[in-house]
Design a protein around this motif. Structure first.
Motif, PDB file in Angstrom:
ATOM      1  N   LYS A  32       9.442   8.831  -3.858  1.00 61.57           N
ATOM      2  CA  LYS A  32       8.063   8.470  -3.498  1.00 61.57           C
ATOM      3  C   LYS A  32       8.058   7.511  -2.299  1.00 61.57           C
ATOM      4  CE  LYS A  32       4.543   8.091  -6.439  1.00 61.57           C
ATOM      5  NZ  LYS A  32       3.809   7.682  -7.660  1.00 61.57           N
ATOM      6  N   GLN A  33       8.949   6.513  -2.351  1.00 69.95           N
ATOM      7  CA  GLN A  33       9.052   5.549  -1.261  1.00 69.95           C
ATOM      8  C   GLN A  33       9.516   6.231   0.026  1.00 69.95           C
ATOM      9  OE1 GLN A  33       8.185   2.206  -1.154  1.00 69.95           O
ATOM     10  NE2 GLN A  33       8.593   2.435   1.024  1.00 69.95           N
ATOM     11  N   ALA A  34      10.436   7.185  -0.111  1.00 72.35           N
ATOM     12  CA  ALA A  34      10.938   7.901   1.063  1.00 72.35           C
ATOM     13  C   ALA A  34       9.814   8.677   1.734  1.00 72.35           C
ATOM     14  CB  ALA A  34      12.076   8.837   0.658  1.00 72.35           C
ATOM     15  N   ASP A  35       8.990   9.333   0.926  1.00 70.22           N
ATOM     16  CA  ASP A  35       7.843  10.067   1.488  1.00 70.22           C
ATOM     17  C   ASP A  35       6.903   9.107   2.193  1.00 70.22           C
ATOM     18  OD1 ASP A  35       8.849  12.405   0.537  1.00 70.22           O
ATOM     19  OD2 ASP A  35       7.502  12.567  -1.175  1.00 70.22           O
ATOM     20  N   LEU A  36       6.704   7.957   1.581  1.00 68.66           N
ATOM     21  CA  LEU A  36       5.832   6.955   2.182  1.00 68.66           C
ATOM     22  C   LEU A  36       6.422   6.448   3.492  1.00 68.66           C
ATOM     23  CD1 LEU A  36       3.924   4.403   0.064  1.00 68.66           C
ATOM     24  CD2 LEU A  36       4.837   3.688   2.279  1.00 68.66           C
ATOM     25  N   ASN A  37       7.740   6.245   3.505  1.00 70.10           N
ATOM     26  CA  ASN A  37       8.399   5.804   4.734  1.00 70.10           C
ATOM     27  C   ASN A  37       8.188   6.819   5.855  1.00 70.10           C
ATOM     28  OD1 ASN A  37       9.330   3.478   3.582  1.00 70.10           O
ATOM     29  ND2 ASN A  37      11.420   4.211   3.243  1.00 70.10           N
ATOM     30  N   ARG A  38       8.358   8.096   5.514  1.00 71.51           N
ATOM     31  CA  ARG A  38       8.143   9.151   6.512  1.00 71.51           C
ATOM     32  C   ARG A  38       6.732   9.048   7.081  1.00 71.51           C
ATOM     33  NH1 ARG A  38       6.648  14.221   7.998  1.00 71.51           N
ATOM     34  NH2 ARG A  38       8.293  15.587   8.777  1.00 71.51           N
ATOM     35  N   GLU A  39       5.794   8.836   6.195  1.00 72.99           N
ATOM     36  CA  GLU A  39       4.401   8.712   6.610  1.00 72.99           C
ATOM     37  C   GLU A  39       4.207   7.523   7.559  1.00 72.99           C
ATOM     38  OE1 GLU A  39       2.161  10.795   6.124  1.00 72.99           O
ATOM     39  OE2 GLU A  39       0.386   9.689   6.776  1.00 72.99           O
ATOM     40  N   VAL A  40       4.846   6.402   7.208  1.00 79.05           N
ATOM     41  CA  VAL A  40       4.737   5.203   8.050  1.00 79.05           C
ATOM     42  C   VAL A  40       5.340   5.466   9.439  1.00 79.05           C
ATOM     43  CG1 VAL A  40       5.496   2.812   8.335  1.00 79.05           C
ATOM     44  CG2 VAL A  40       4.700   3.613   6.107  1.00 79.05           C
ATOM     45  N   ILE A  41       6.456   6.201   9.476  1.00 77.62           N
ATOM     46  CA  ILE A  41       7.084   6.534  10.757  1.00 77.62           C
ATOM     47  C   ILE A  41       6.130   7.362  11.613  1.00 77.62           C
ATOM     48  CG2 ILE A  41       8.959   7.798  11.877  1.00 77.62           C
ATOM     49  CD1 ILE A  41      10.657   7.203   9.319  1.00 77.62           C
ATOM     50  N   VAL A  42       5.544   8.385  11.008  1.00 79.89           N
ATOM     51  CA  VAL A  42       4.633   9.255  11.771  1.00 79.89           C
ATOM     52  C   VAL A  42       3.424   8.467  12.268  1.00 79.89           C
ATOM     53  CG1 VAL A  42       3.126  11.285  11.693  1.00 79.89           C
ATOM     54  CG2 VAL A  42       5.352  11.347  10.556  1.00 79.89           C
ATOM     55  N   GLU A  43       2.892   7.592  11.420  1.00 83.07           N
ATOM     56  CA  GLU A  43       1.730   6.789  11.822  1.00 83.07           C
ATOM     57  C   GLU A  43       2.095   5.850  12.969  1.00 83.07           C
ATOM     58  OE1 GLU A  43      -1.595   6.616  11.072  1.00 83.07           O
ATOM     59  OE2 GLU A  43      -1.211   8.565  10.140  1.00 83.07           O
ATOM     60  N   ALA A  44       3.265   5.228  12.875  1.00 83.19           N
ATOM     61  CA  ALA A  44       3.710   4.350  13.963  1.00 83.19           C
ATOM     62  C   ALA A  44       3.870   5.160  15.248  1.00 83.19           C
ATOM     63  CB  ALA A  44       5.031   3.677  13.591  1.00 83.19           C
ATOM     64  N   ALA A  45       4.452   6.347  15.106  1.00 82.44           N
ATOM     65  CA  ALA A  45       4.708   7.190  16.281  1.00 82.44           C
ATOM     66  C   ALA A  45       3.412   7.667  16.914  1.00 82.44           C
ATOM     67  CB  ALA A  45       5.576   8.384  15.895  1.00 82.44           C
ATOM     68  N   THR A  46       2.452   8.018  16.081  1.00 90.13           N
ATOM     69  CA  THR A  46       1.196   8.553  16.607  1.00 90.13           C
ATOM     70  C   THR A  46       0.480   7.478  17.433  1.00 90.13           C
ATOM     71  OG1 THR A  46      -0.524  10.129  15.962  1.00 90.13           O
ATOM     72  CG2 THR A  46      -0.567   8.002  14.869  1.00 90.13           C
ATOM     73  N   ARG A  47       0.704   6.230  17.087  1.00 93.03           N
ATOM     74  CA  ARG A  47       0.131   5.130  17.854  1.00 93.03           C
ATOM     75  C   ARG A  47       0.978   4.846  19.098  1.00 93.03           C
ATOM     76  NH1 ARG A  47       1.476  -0.030  17.567  1.00 93.03           N
ATOM     77  NH2 ARG A  47       2.617   0.256  15.610  1.00 93.03           N
ATOM     78  N   LEU A  48       2.288   4.694  18.901  1.00 91.70           N
ATOM     79  CA  LEU A  48       3.173   4.318  20.004  1.00 91.70           C
ATOM     80  C   LEU A  48       3.233   5.366  21.110  1.00 91.70           C
ATOM     81  CD1 LEU A  48       6.105   2.641  18.044  1.00 91.70           C
ATOM     82  CD2 LEU A  48       4.554   1.549  19.673  1.00 91.70           C
ATOM     83  N   PHE A  49       3.298   6.639  20.752  1.00 93.27           N
ATOM     84  CA  PHE A  49       3.324   7.681  21.787  1.00 93.27           C
ATOM     85  C   PHE A  49       2.056   7.638  22.629  1.00 93.27           C
ATOM     86  CE2 PHE A  49       6.588  10.065  19.193  1.00 93.27           C
ATOM     87  CZ  PHE A  49       7.568  10.031  20.167  1.00 93.27           C
TER      88      PHE A  49
END
Lengths: 201, 201
Positions: free
Chosen positions: A7-24
DNA sequence: TGTACATCAGTGAACGCGCGTTCACTGATGTAC
DNA sequence: TGTACATCAGTGAACGCGCGTTCACTGATGTAC
């Protein structure tokens, strides 16, 4: 801290994508590294390839996410207005605001990625994602311009949307100079003026 | 072949700047390496620092050159027409053409660099060069819109120029798709139509 | 429910590569006589 | 004008660095009994 729960791993993936969607969006499709993205998500870079096949794959997913968010926001705003022209103005006002200019990480992915797309290869997956997202946003915008004259409406939509993209792009490029505010102001009042010859009936 | 004549060395420098002014516009300010530029000039990379203090210094000189070329071309075209509105159209037509879209290396530096400028630091020399060049081009364009209503003219110039930049940017980003031609066509006929409410008297 | 063990998410060192930049070297150019 | 030598434009190897990517390792998680 290795081996977190599934569950935490899925959440981490989500956090990565959210960070990326902002940073890109903030720094461009080539302006950010895997290390940067992972750090922004509170992780180290090594785990990246457990979640994504490549940097490019993340860029594609993150840009797609940005388009989804924009489309959803537009549809919300449109749904909040009965009148199509009022809805059109309700999109344009915040789009051409100083807040929009100063927060590219949460703003229009078309403006954020258009420059990079000019240098992107023809069949690239990033390009396809961009085209799909742009078409969706443009169709949504175009649906707000309906005078009965289909060809005229289409041209109006193309012109108004191009102006929005151009004005926001120039406002960002000239940020810090008085010209930047002037551009936003001019485009905004032009597109939303009651007497504007562009405004649909 | 080491140690060419002083005259040849000056010529080589010129060739490097000309290659750079094209390549930076084609692939962006971060999309080209020193090796690439020198190879395009028919030289090896080692001699680069005999001509320029840094890659950044070349980028600044090359982008400045691009702005000079554009300004000169605009002024030539304007000088070839008696009527200001005819001159305005004579700028817009080629600006929003397929040729312009497909040859970024010889086209508008504002469109070529605007995306990169969004990520450029505030006090950067590149940014100053961009602002100077943009102001010069914009003033030239604005001088073609004179109805006596100064505020109105200024807004017209800002709107029309933003539309030109947005349409060309989008046309490049969507190149290969039918939408690309549609955008150019719509913006062009809108800005040059006789009946256009935008056209100055 | 408790125990034993296999799984695997995240870590951090390491890889190869391309980049901007430096430098010893070469040999034609430019200059002093 | 011709000769001797210093200069220096361009070469290509080398540097340190950051990048995308890989991998051996760790130890909590998840599962089989």
């Amino acid at each position: 801290m290795p081996r977190v729960s599934r569950k935490q791993a899925d959440l981490n993936r989500e956090v990565i994508v959210e960070a990326a969607t902002r940073l890109f969006r903030e720094r461009g499709l080539h302006g950010i590294s895997v290390v940067d993205v992972m750090a922004a998500a509170g992780l180290t870079h090594g785990g990246f390839y457990g979640h994504f096949e490549s940097r490019e794959a993340l860029a594609q997913e993150a840009s797609g996410r940005a388009f989804e968010q924009s489309a959803a926001r537009w549809k919300e705003r449109i749904a909040a207005h009965d009148d199509k022209d009022t809805a059109r103005r309700a999109l344009i006002e915040p789009y051409l605001s100083a807040a929009s200019r100063d927060n590219p990480g949460e703003s229009c992915p078309v403006v954020a990625f258009a420059g990079d797309m000019c240098h992107e290869a023809a069949g690239s997956g990033l390009r396809e994602t961009f085209m799909d997202g742009l078409n969706a946003l443009f169709d949504t915008f175009g649906s707000l311009i309906e005078t009965g004259d289909n060809d005229g409406d289409r041209q109006q939509a193309l012109v108004q949307y191009s102006l929005m993209v151009g004005a926001l792009t120039l406002a960002r490029a000239t940020r810090g100079d008085a010209l930047s505010d002037e551009i936003l102001q001019a485009a905004r009042s032009f597109l939303t003026a009651d007497s504007s010859p562009l405004a649909p009936v």
